[in-house]
Design an enzyme around this catalytic site. Sequence first.
Site, PDB file in Angstrom:
ATOM      1  N   GLY A  12       0.815  -1.225   0.138  1.00 30.16           N
ATOM      2  CA  GLY A  12      -0.041  -0.097   0.196  1.00 30.16           C
ATOM      3  C   GLY A  12       0.782   1.213   0.087  1.00 30.16           C
ATOM      4  O   GLY A  12       0.266   2.394   0.333  1.00 30.16           O
ATOM      5  N   ARG A  95      -6.056  -8.222  -8.468  1.00 29.38           N
ATOM      6  CA  ARG A  95      -6.976  -8.950  -8.925  1.00 29.38           C
ATOM      7  C   ARG A  95      -7.432  -8.505 -10.240  1.00 29.38           C
ATOM      8  O   ARG A  95      -7.472  -7.611 -10.770  1.00 29.38           O
ATOM      9  CB  ARG A  95      -8.386  -8.986  -8.029  1.00 29.38           C
ATOM     10  CG  ARG A  95      -8.124  -9.533  -6.740  1.00 29.38           C
ATOM     11  CD  ARG A  95      -7.756 -10.805  -6.575  1.00 29.38           C
ATOM     12  NE  ARG A  95      -8.746 -11.760  -7.234  1.00 29.38           N
ATOM     13  CZ  ARG A  95      -8.492 -13.332  -7.528  1.00 29.38           C
ATOM     14  NH1 ARG A  95      -7.350 -13.408  -7.011  1.00 29.38           N
ATOM     15  NH2 ARG A  95      -9.391 -13.837  -7.864  1.00 29.38           N
ATOM     16  N   ASN A 111      -5.491   2.847 -12.682  1.00 26.86           N
ATOM     17  CA  ASN A 111      -4.391   2.151 -12.237  1.00 26.86           C
ATOM     18  C   ASN A 111      -2.879   2.439 -12.433  1.00 26.86           C
ATOM     19  O   ASN A 111      -2.559   3.406 -13.262  1.00 26.86           O
ATOM     20  CB  ASN A 111      -4.400   0.609 -12.921  1.00 26.86           C
ATOM     21  CG  ASN A 111      -3.519  -0.339 -12.407  1.00 26.86           C
ATOM     22  OD1 ASN A 111      -3.638  -0.632 -11.141  1.00 26.86           O
ATOM     23  ND2 ASN A 111      -3.008  -1.103 -13.405  1.00 26.86           N
ATOM     24  N   HIS A 113       0.932   0.865 -13.010  1.00 28.40           N
ATOM     25  CA  HIS A 113       1.553  -0.229 -13.447  1.00 28.40           C
ATOM     26  C   HIS A 113       3.168  -0.050 -13.554  1.00 28.40           C
ATOM     27  O   HIS A 113       3.403   0.862 -14.015  1.00 28.40           O
ATOM     28  CB  HIS A 113       0.998  -0.727 -15.003  1.00 28.40           C
ATOM     29  CG  HIS A 113       1.665  -2.130 -15.432  1.00 28.40           C
ATOM     30  ND1 HIS A 113       1.264  -3.106 -14.799  1.00 28.40           N
ATOM     31  CD2 HIS A 113       2.578  -2.215 -16.317  1.00 28.40           C
ATOM     32  CE1 HIS A 113       1.914  -4.343 -15.453  1.00 28.40           C
ATOM     33  NE2 HIS A 113       2.725  -3.439 -16.248  1.00 28.40           N
ATOM     34  N   GLU A 147      -9.124  -4.288 -21.152  1.00 33.99           N
ATOM     35  CA  GLU A 147      -8.135  -5.207 -21.487  1.00 33.99           C
ATOM     36  C   GLU A 147      -7.149  -5.051 -20.441  1.00 33.99           C
ATOM     37  O   GLU A 147      -6.597  -3.851 -20.076  1.00 33.99           O
ATOM     38  CB  GLU A 147      -7.539  -4.801 -22.922  1.00 33.99           C
ATOM     39  CG  GLU A 147      -6.754  -5.850 -23.733  1.00 33.99           C
ATOM     40  CD  GLU A 147      -6.524  -5.192 -24.858  1.00 33.99           C
ATOM     41  OE1 GLU A 147      -4.957  -5.467 -25.286  1.00 33.99           O
ATOM     42  OE2 GLU A 147      -7.101  -4.440 -25.528  1.00 33.99           O
ATOM     43  N   THR A 176       9.661   4.845  -6.066  1.00 34.55           N
ATOM     44  CA  THR A 176       9.882   5.937  -5.377  1.00 34.55           C
ATOM     45  C   THR A 176       9.239   6.959  -6.682  1.00 34.55           C
ATOM     46  O   THR A 176       8.666   8.039  -6.146  1.00 34.55           O
ATOM     47  CB  THR A 176      11.238   6.548  -5.468  1.00 34.55           C
ATOM     48  OG1 THR A 176      11.923   6.373  -6.835  1.00 34.55           O
ATOM     49  CG2 THR A 176      11.922   5.627  -4.235  1.00 34.55           C
TER      50      THR A 176
HETATM   51  C1  GRF Z   1       3.485  -0.989  -7.429  1.00 35.76           C
HETATM   52  O1  GRF Z   1       4.572  -1.418  -7.997  1.00 35.76           O
HETATM   53  C2  GRF Z   1       2.468  -0.923  -8.690  1.00 35.76           C
HETATM   54  O2  GRF Z   1       2.817  -0.254  -9.721  1.00 35.76           O
HETATM   55  C3  GRF Z   1       2.115  -2.549  -8.814  1.00 35.76           C
HETATM   56  O3  GRF Z   1       2.085  -2.931  -7.569  1.00 35.76           O
HETATM   57  C4  GRF Z   1       3.199  -2.455  -7.098  1.00 35.76           C
HETATM   58  C5  GRF Z   1       2.318  -2.025  -5.476  1.00 35.76           C
HETATM   59  O4  GRF Z   1       2.952  -1.330  -4.477  1.00 35.76           O
HETATM   60  N1  GRF Z   1       0.667  -2.470  -9.347  1.00 35.76           N
HETATM   61  P1  GRF Z   1       2.231  -0.780  -3.258  1.00 35.76           P
HETATM   62  O5  GRF Z   1       1.290  -1.692  -2.755  1.00 35.76           O
HETATM   63  O6  GRF Z   1       1.695   0.394  -3.851  1.00 35.76           O
HETATM   64  O7  GRF Z   1       3.373  -0.590  -2.321  1.00 35.76           O
END
Ligand code: GRF
Length: 201
Positions: A12, A95, A111, A113, A147, A176
């Site tokens: 988180g 999920r 989201n 990624h 998608e 970071t």
């Molecule tokens: C992050 O690298 C995010 O991009 C990916 O999962 C990781 C989650 O990290 N989807 P956190 O739970 O926010 O520390």
Amino acid sequence: MKNIVILISGGGSNMAAIVKAAQTQNWKSQFSAQIAAVISNKADAAGLAFAKEQSIPSLFIDHKAYASREAFETQLMQQIDTYQPALLVLAGFMRILTPAFVSNYEGRILNIHPSLLPAFTGLHTHQRAIDAACKFAGATVHRVSSELDAGTILAQAVVPILPDDTEQTLAARVLTQEHLIYPKVIASLLATKATMATSVK
Ligand code: GRF
């Protein structure tokens, strides 16, 4: 007051970065928006403890307790919709979501990624970037579409891949940057009504 609901599955740290941004004077003077709830599908997600410490309503919904993805999502949607969120923020939520879920939040679901999309959708992005001898890696904030990892790109951050990088060192460098770009995108969506989808009131 606009509500933001954040979904997590783990550490988180992105959620915490957004929560901290929302606590700043800068945010408070510009936006009438709050982190209304944090929901995790994992009971032991460290992020849940953080959210509780911050007195943010926090909820655990165990996907394993439901017979199907749809049944889990029905419960998830019910809880999310309690808050009528202007933005639904996926922050390390592990999920896969059905098209029905995504379309329910069309235009207000984001989201992050950990790759420079469209490269390296899916999992193990850092190791795959190292294995491919990429010189740069990064993270992408994007709208969520049906998608996987393919919705409109809203922001990216780029970091170098160093010769002795491991998956862990690269992930830390990328993370970071994630903590900077995700709150920034959310703030700019809150600030710029014109760039927001119709469902963001
Ligand atoms: C992050 O690298 C995010 O991009 C990916 O999962 C990781 C989650 O990290 N989807 P956190 O739970 O926010 O520390």
